[in-house]
Design a protein around this motif. Structure first.
Motif, PDB file in Angstrom:
ATOM      1  N   LEU A  65      16.173  13.491  11.365  1.00  0.00           N
ATOM      2  CA  LEU A  65      15.569  13.943   9.814  1.00  0.00           C
ATOM      3  C   LEU A  65      16.955  14.501   9.377  1.00  0.00           C
ATOM      4  O   LEU A  65      17.210  14.285   7.914  1.00  0.00           O
ATOM      5  CB  LEU A  65      14.857  15.226   9.890  1.00  0.00           C
ATOM      6  CG  LEU A  65      14.332  15.780   8.423  1.00  0.00           C
ATOM      7  CD1 LEU A  65      13.497  14.799   7.855  1.00  0.00           C
ATOM      8  CD2 LEU A  65      13.250  16.995   9.003  1.00  0.00           C
ATOM      9  N   PHE A  66      17.911  15.121   9.597  1.00  0.00           N
ATOM     10  CA  PHE A  66      19.043  15.609   9.171  1.00  0.00           C
ATOM     11  C   PHE A  66      19.922  14.080   8.719  1.00  0.00           C
ATOM     12  O   PHE A  66      20.469  14.093   7.716  1.00  0.00           O
ATOM     13  CB  PHE A  66      19.954  16.317  10.347  1.00  0.00           C
ATOM     14  CG  PHE A  66      21.403  16.751   9.713  1.00  0.00           C
ATOM     15  CD1 PHE A  66      21.534  17.476   8.635  1.00  0.00           C
ATOM     16  CD2 PHE A  66      22.543  16.315  10.361  1.00  0.00           C
ATOM     17  CE1 PHE A  66      22.874  17.872   8.119  1.00  0.00           C
ATOM     18  CE2 PHE A  66      23.813  16.681   9.888  1.00  0.00           C
ATOM     19  CZ  PHE A  66      23.958  17.267   8.805  1.00  0.00           C
ATOM     20  N   ILE A  67      19.997  13.226   9.788  1.00  0.00           N
ATOM     21  CA  ILE A  67      20.890  11.969   9.465  1.00  0.00           C
ATOM     22  C   ILE A  67      19.943  11.325   8.304  1.00  0.00           C
ATOM     23  O   ILE A  67      20.698  10.790   7.300  1.00  0.00           O
ATOM     24  CB  ILE A  67      20.598  11.051  10.570  1.00  0.00           C
ATOM     25  CG1 ILE A  67      21.806  11.812  11.761  1.00  0.00           C
ATOM     26  CG2 ILE A  67      21.274   9.672  10.268  1.00  0.00           C
ATOM     27  CD1 ILE A  67      21.553  11.123  13.124  1.00  0.00           C
ATOM     28  N   ALA A  68      18.626  11.071   8.161  1.00  0.00           N
ATOM     29  CA  ALA A  68      17.974  10.600   7.031  1.00  0.00           C
ATOM     30  C   ALA A  68      18.398  11.501   5.655  1.00  0.00           C
ATOM     31  O   ALA A  68      18.601  10.581   4.961  1.00  0.00           O
ATOM     32  CB  ALA A  68      16.575  10.664   7.206  1.00  0.00           C
ATOM     33  N   THR A  69      18.361  12.703   5.645  1.00  0.00           N
ATOM     34  CA  THR A  69      19.035  13.368   4.686  1.00  0.00           C
ATOM     35  C   THR A  69      20.404  13.174   4.279  1.00  0.00           C
ATOM     36  O   THR A  69      20.594  13.203   3.037  1.00  0.00           O
ATOM     37  CB  THR A  69      18.575  14.868   4.692  1.00  0.00           C
ATOM     38  OG1 THR A  69      19.204  15.506   5.562  1.00  0.00           O
ATOM     39  CG2 THR A  69      17.120  14.864   4.869  1.00  0.00           C
ATOM     40  N   ARG A  70      21.273  13.179   5.130  1.00  0.00           N
ATOM     41  CA  ARG A  70      22.727  13.015   4.890  1.00  0.00           C
ATOM     42  C   ARG A  70      23.221  11.584   4.690  1.00  0.00           C
ATOM     43  O   ARG A  70      24.142  11.524   3.873  1.00  0.00           O
ATOM     44  CB  ARG A  70      23.395  13.707   6.058  1.00  0.00           C
ATOM     45  CG  ARG A  70      24.878  13.972   5.590  1.00  0.00           C
ATOM     46  CD  ARG A  70      25.637  14.974   6.618  1.00  0.00           C
ATOM     47  NE  ARG A  70      26.821  15.238   6.363  1.00  0.00           N
ATOM     48  CZ  ARG A  70      27.788  14.386   6.339  1.00  0.00           C
ATOM     49  NH1 ARG A  70      27.945  13.285   6.731  1.00  0.00           N
ATOM     50  NH2 ARG A  70      29.324  14.814   6.029  1.00  0.00           N
ATOM     51  N   GLY A  71      22.609  10.570   5.415  1.00  0.00           N
ATOM     52  CA  GLY A  71      23.080   9.368   5.217  1.00  0.00           C
ATOM     53  C   GLY A  71      24.158   8.993   6.312  1.00  0.00           C
ATOM     54  O   GLY A  71      24.227   9.688   7.082  1.00  0.00           O
ATOM     55  N   ALA A  72      24.628   7.796   6.208  1.00  0.00           N
ATOM     56  CA  ALA A  72      25.362   7.260   7.356  1.00  0.00           C
ATOM     57  C   ALA A  72      26.737   7.844   7.541  1.00  0.00           C
ATOM     58  O   ALA A  72      27.187   8.255   8.597  1.00  0.00           O
ATOM     59  CB  ALA A  72      25.583   5.645   6.997  1.00  0.00           C
ATOM     60  N   GLY A  73      27.464   8.159   6.568  1.00  0.00           N
ATOM     61  CA  GLY A  73      28.849   8.661   6.476  1.00  0.00           C
ATOM     62  C   GLY A  73      29.739   7.773   6.940  1.00  0.00           C
ATOM     63  O   GLY A  73      29.574   6.630   6.799  1.00  0.00           O
ATOM     64  N   ILE A  74      30.762   8.471   7.628  1.00  0.00           N
ATOM     65  CA  ILE A  74      31.965   7.072   7.822  1.00  0.00           C
ATOM     66  C   ILE A  74      31.745   6.452   9.003  1.00  0.00           C
ATOM     67  O   ILE A  74      30.869   6.832   9.688  1.00  0.00           O
ATOM     68  CB  ILE A  74      33.420   8.138   8.013  1.00  0.00           C
ATOM     69  CG1 ILE A  74      33.106   9.044   9.312  1.00  0.00           C
ATOM     70  CG2 ILE A  74      33.942   8.901   6.737  1.00  0.00           C
ATOM     71  CD1 ILE A  74      34.515   9.531   9.813  1.00  0.00           C
ATOM     72  N   TRP A  75      32.488   5.297   9.480  1.00  0.00           N
ATOM     73  CA  TRP A  75      32.269   4.549  10.324  1.00  0.00           C
ATOM     74  C   TRP A  75      31.027   3.793  10.409  1.00  0.00           C
ATOM     75  O   TRP A  75      30.361   3.651  11.426  1.00  0.00           O
ATOM     76  CB  TRP A  75      32.356   5.122  11.635  1.00  0.00           C
ATOM     77  CG  TRP A  75      33.851   5.901  12.059  1.00  0.00           C
ATOM     78  CD1 TRP A  75      35.032   5.769  11.284  1.00  0.00           C
ATOM     79  CD2 TRP A  75      34.166   6.915  12.907  1.00  0.00           C
ATOM     80  NE1 TRP A  75      35.926   6.665  11.493  1.00  0.00           N
ATOM     81  CE2 TRP A  75      35.576   7.483  12.600  1.00  0.00           C
ATOM     82  CE3 TRP A  75      33.291   7.609  14.050  1.00  0.00           C
ATOM     83  CZ2 TRP A  75      36.060   8.424  13.349  1.00  0.00           C
ATOM     84  CZ3 TRP A  75      34.100   8.476  14.271  1.00  0.00           C
ATOM     85  CH2 TRP A  75      35.314   9.011  14.450  1.00  0.00           C
ATOM     86  N   SER A  76      30.620   3.378   9.351  1.00  0.00           N
ATOM     87  CA  SER A  76      29.148   2.891   9.093  1.00  0.00           C
ATOM     88  C   SER A  76      29.252   1.603   8.220  1.00  0.00           C
ATOM     89  O   SER A  76      30.139   1.413   7.332  1.00  0.00           O
ATOM     90  CB  SER A  76      28.214   3.813   8.738  1.00  0.00           C
ATOM     91  OG  SER A  76      28.661   4.057   7.167  1.00  0.00           O
TER      92      SER A  76
END
Length: 126
Positions: free
Chosen positions: A109-120
């Motif tokens: 859920l946290f990743i879904a709200t924050r997005g991929a970020g670096i190295w993606s």
């Protein structure tokens, strides 16, 4: 502890990659009995669906492709798994064996709200 600020993005990327990999391993266990055999007998349609979500969703989260929708679906699957397989046994996750799946639910859920970020791949596409 200000010196840790410069590590926020790499630490988040590692959280995304490692969480995706661990989730992927649940899928490979269910679908291919790898790296260890699936201990709960033959797969039914619900278990097979969970394995596919774990395999595909974990892979997408690792590489950071379509990260938000993949993480959202994985979070929902983990929540459903918690309530279907664990919550009816005991209120407390430590007592019902559901602490791992509950943690997956909230990490994704946290990743879904924050997005991929670096190295993606998502970052490369934007």
């Amino acid at each position: 502890m200000k010196f840790l600020d410069k590590f926020q993005e790499p630490a988040y990327a590692l959280l995304r990659i490692v969480s995706g990999f661990l989730f992927l391993c649940h899928g490979t266990q269910k679908l291919f009995s790898f790296p260890i055999p699936f201990p709960y007998g033959p797969l039914n349609p619900m278990t097979t669906s969970a394995g596919v979500i774990e395999l595909v969703g974990g892979t997408l989260i690792i590489i950071g492709l379509l990260t938000r929708p993949a993480a959202f679906i994985c979070s929902g699957m983990a929540a459903a798994a918690y309530f279907i397989a664990h919550a009816n046994q005991n209120f407390f996750p430590i007592a019902n064996g559901g602490e791992i799946v509950a943690l997956y639910c909230f990490i994704f859920l946290f990743i879904a709200t924050r997005g991929a970020g670096i190295w993606s791949v998502d970052q490369l596409r934007s």
